[in-house]
Design an enzyme around this catalytic site. Structure first.
Site, mmCIF file in Angstrom:
data_model
loop_
_atom_site.group_PDB
_atom_site.id
_atom_site.type_symbol
_atom_site.label_atom_id
_atom_site.label_comp_id
_atom_site.label_asym_id
_atom_site.label_seq_id
_atom_site.Cartn_x
_atom_site.Cartn_y
_atom_site.Cartn_z
ATOM 1 N N GLY A 1 1.696 6.092 -36.718
ATOM 2 C CA GLY A 1 1.143 4.738 -36.608
ATOM 3 C C GLY A 1 1.376 4.054 -35.272
ATOM 4 O O GLY A 1 1.401 2.826 -35.206
ATOM 5 N N ARG B 1 -7.947 12.181 -42.767
ATOM 6 C CA ARG B 1 -8.830 12.704 -43.814
ATOM 7 C C ARG B 1 -10.272 12.562 -43.360
ATOM 8 O O ARG B 1 -10.634 11.556 -42.723
ATOM 9 C CB ARG B 1 -8.667 11.921 -45.135
ATOM 10 C CG ARG B 1 -7.285 11.912 -45.703
ATOM 11 C CD ARG B 1 -6.768 13.266 -46.089
ATOM 12 N NE ARG B 1 -7.558 13.939 -47.119
ATOM 13 C CZ ARG B 1 -7.325 15.194 -47.513
ATOM 14 N NH1 ARG B 1 -6.371 15.910 -46.943
ATOM 15 N NH2 ARG B 1 -8.053 15.729 -48.455
ATOM 16 N N ASN C 1 -12.931 4.768 -34.631
ATOM 17 C CA ASN C 1 -11.909 5.812 -34.650
ATOM 18 C C ASN C 1 -11.439 6.038 -33.219
ATOM 19 O O ASN C 1 -12.173 5.800 -32.269
ATOM 20 C CB ASN C 1 -12.501 7.116 -35.202
ATOM 21 C CG ASN C 1 -11.463 8.219 -35.283
ATOM 22 O OD1 ASN C 1 -10.324 7.997 -35.724
ATOM 23 N ND2 ASN C 1 -11.825 9.424 -34.855
ATOM 24 N N HIS D 1 -9.876 9.167 -30.849
ATOM 25 C CA HIS D 1 -9.713 10.622 -30.849
ATOM 26 C C HIS D 1 -9.051 11.044 -29.545
ATOM 27 O O HIS D 1 -9.445 10.574 -28.465
ATOM 28 C CB HIS D 1 -11.075 11.305 -31.010
ATOM 29 C CG HIS D 1 -10.956 12.788 -31.084
ATOM 30 N ND1 HIS D 1 -10.490 13.446 -32.212
ATOM 31 C CD2 HIS D 1 -11.196 13.746 -30.163
ATOM 32 C CE1 HIS D 1 -10.462 14.741 -31.980
ATOM 33 N NE2 HIS D 1 -10.885 14.958 -30.742
ATOM 34 N N THR E 1 -19.344 7.958 -37.519
ATOM 35 C CA THR E 1 -20.548 8.402 -38.226
ATOM 36 C C THR E 1 -20.127 9.522 -39.174
ATOM 37 O O THR E 1 -18.963 9.919 -39.199
ATOM 38 C CB THR E 1 -21.617 8.927 -37.248
ATOM 39 O OG1 THR E 1 -21.063 10.057 -36.558
ATOM 40 C CG2 THR E 1 -22.038 7.866 -36.255
ATOM 41 N N GLU F 1 -4.309 5.798 -25.017
ATOM 42 C CA GLU F 1 -4.819 5.405 -26.338
ATOM 43 C C GLU F 1 -4.387 3.977 -26.652
ATOM 44 O O GLU F 1 -5.153 3.163 -27.160
ATOM 45 C CB GLU F 1 -4.304 6.349 -27.424
ATOM 46 C CG GLU F 1 -4.848 7.761 -27.334
ATOM 47 C CD GLU F 1 -4.440 8.619 -28.525
ATOM 48 O OE1 GLU F 1 -4.373 8.111 -29.653
ATOM 49 O OE2 GLU F 1 -4.180 9.824 -28.309
HETATM 50 C C1 GRF Z 1 -3.527 9.869 -32.083
HETATM 51 O O1 GRF Z 1 -3.416 10.807 -31.056
HETATM 52 C C2 GRF Z 1 -4.968 9.613 -32.419
HETATM 53 O O2 GRF Z 1 -5.803 9.697 -31.310
HETATM 54 C C3 GRF Z 1 -5.285 10.715 -33.383
HETATM 55 O O3 GRF Z 1 -4.125 10.867 -34.151
HETATM 56 C C4 GRF Z 1 -2.995 10.431 -33.400
HETATM 57 C C5 GRF Z 1 -2.323 9.379 -34.222
HETATM 58 O O4 GRF Z 1 -1.148 8.889 -33.634
HETATM 59 N N1 GRF Z 1 -6.460 10.411 -34.142
HETATM 60 P P1 GRF Z 1 -0.486 7.559 -34.181
HETATM 61 O O5 GRF Z 1 -0.300 7.730 -35.689
HETATM 62 O O6 GRF Z 1 -1.402 6.417 -33.872
HETATM 63 O O7 GRF Z 1 0.812 7.452 -33.470
#
Ligand code: GRF
Length: 223
Positions: free
Chosen positions: A12, A87, A103, A105, A137, A170
């Site tokens: 998280g 999921r 989302n 990624h 999507t 991110e």
């Molecule tokens: C992140 O790298 C995100 O891009 C991917 O899963 C990871 C989740 O990390 N979808 P966190 O739970 O936000 O620390």
């Protein structure tokens, strides 16, 4: 105040970045398919509803999705934010929240959809890697792109060092993208991301040269 529901499966850290970004919205709930997700405890400590819809309690994907959709909808969100939610969602779920579900990624999509993105980037020998925020999507890790941040792949990188470099980005771009949606600076029109008002489009492209700059506030840069 607009309302956000965040879906997580694990640590998280992106969810935390959203909490810390002081977004102009209420985080109405954090929901996880995994009862052990560390992010649930964080949400509770911050007085945010933390719910579990455990996929293991359901016989198939569609019944899990229906229960999850009902739980999400019960919080009447303007925006559904997948933050490390692991999921695959059915088309029914995605259609219900179309245009208001994001989302993140950990790759420069459309390269490296799916899992193990950092190791695969190293194996391919790419020089640039990164992360992408996109509308969700029905096709996994596809969907109209809102913002991307690129990082260099450095000699001597391993999966952990590269993952850490991407994760830092991110935590910059996800709050930025969510803020843009909340402020109606970005919308989805006929399958394309449209930028509105004074938002400077280049703000949606973070290059390696920009990484020394401090954390983003989520505000669009103006020209
Ligand atoms: C992140 O790298 C995100 O891009 C991917 O899963 C990871 C989740 O990390 N979808 P966190 O739970 O936000 O620390």
């Amino acid at each position: 105040m607009k309302r956000i529901v965040v879906l997580i499966s694990g640590r998280g850290s992106n969810m935390r970045a959203l909490f810390e970004a002081k977004l102009p919205a209420t985080i109405a709930a954090v929901i996880s398919n995994n009862p052990a997700a560390a992010g649930l405890e964080y949400a509770r400590r911050h007085n945010v509803e933390a719910r579990v819809v455990n996929h293991r309690d359901f016989p198939d994907r569609s019944s899990f999705d229906a229960a999850l959709a009902a739980e999400v909808a019960s919080f009447t969100p303007d925006l559904v934010v997948l933050a490390g939610f692991m999921r695959i969602l059915t088309e029914t779920f995605v259609t219900r929240f179309a245009g208001r579900m994001l989302n993140i990624h950990p790759s420069l999509l459309p390269a490296f959809t799916g899992v193990n993105t950092h190791q695969r980037a190293l194996d391919e020998g790419v020089r640039l890697h990164g992360c992408t925020v996109h509308f969700v999507t029905a096709t996994l890790d596809h969907g109209p792109i809102v913002i991307q941040a690129a990082v260099p792949v450095l000699p001597g990188d391993d999966e952990a060092t590269l993952a850490a470099r991407v994760l830092e980005q991110e935590h910059r771009i996800y709050p930025t993208a969510v803020r843009w949606l909340l402020e109606d600076k970005v919308s989805l029109e006929q399958g394309r991301v449209k930028f509105h008002g004074a938002l400077c489009f280049p703000a949606a492209v973070i290059s390696p040269a920009e990484q020394d700059k401090g954390p983003r506030t989520g505000q669009a840069r103006e020209v």
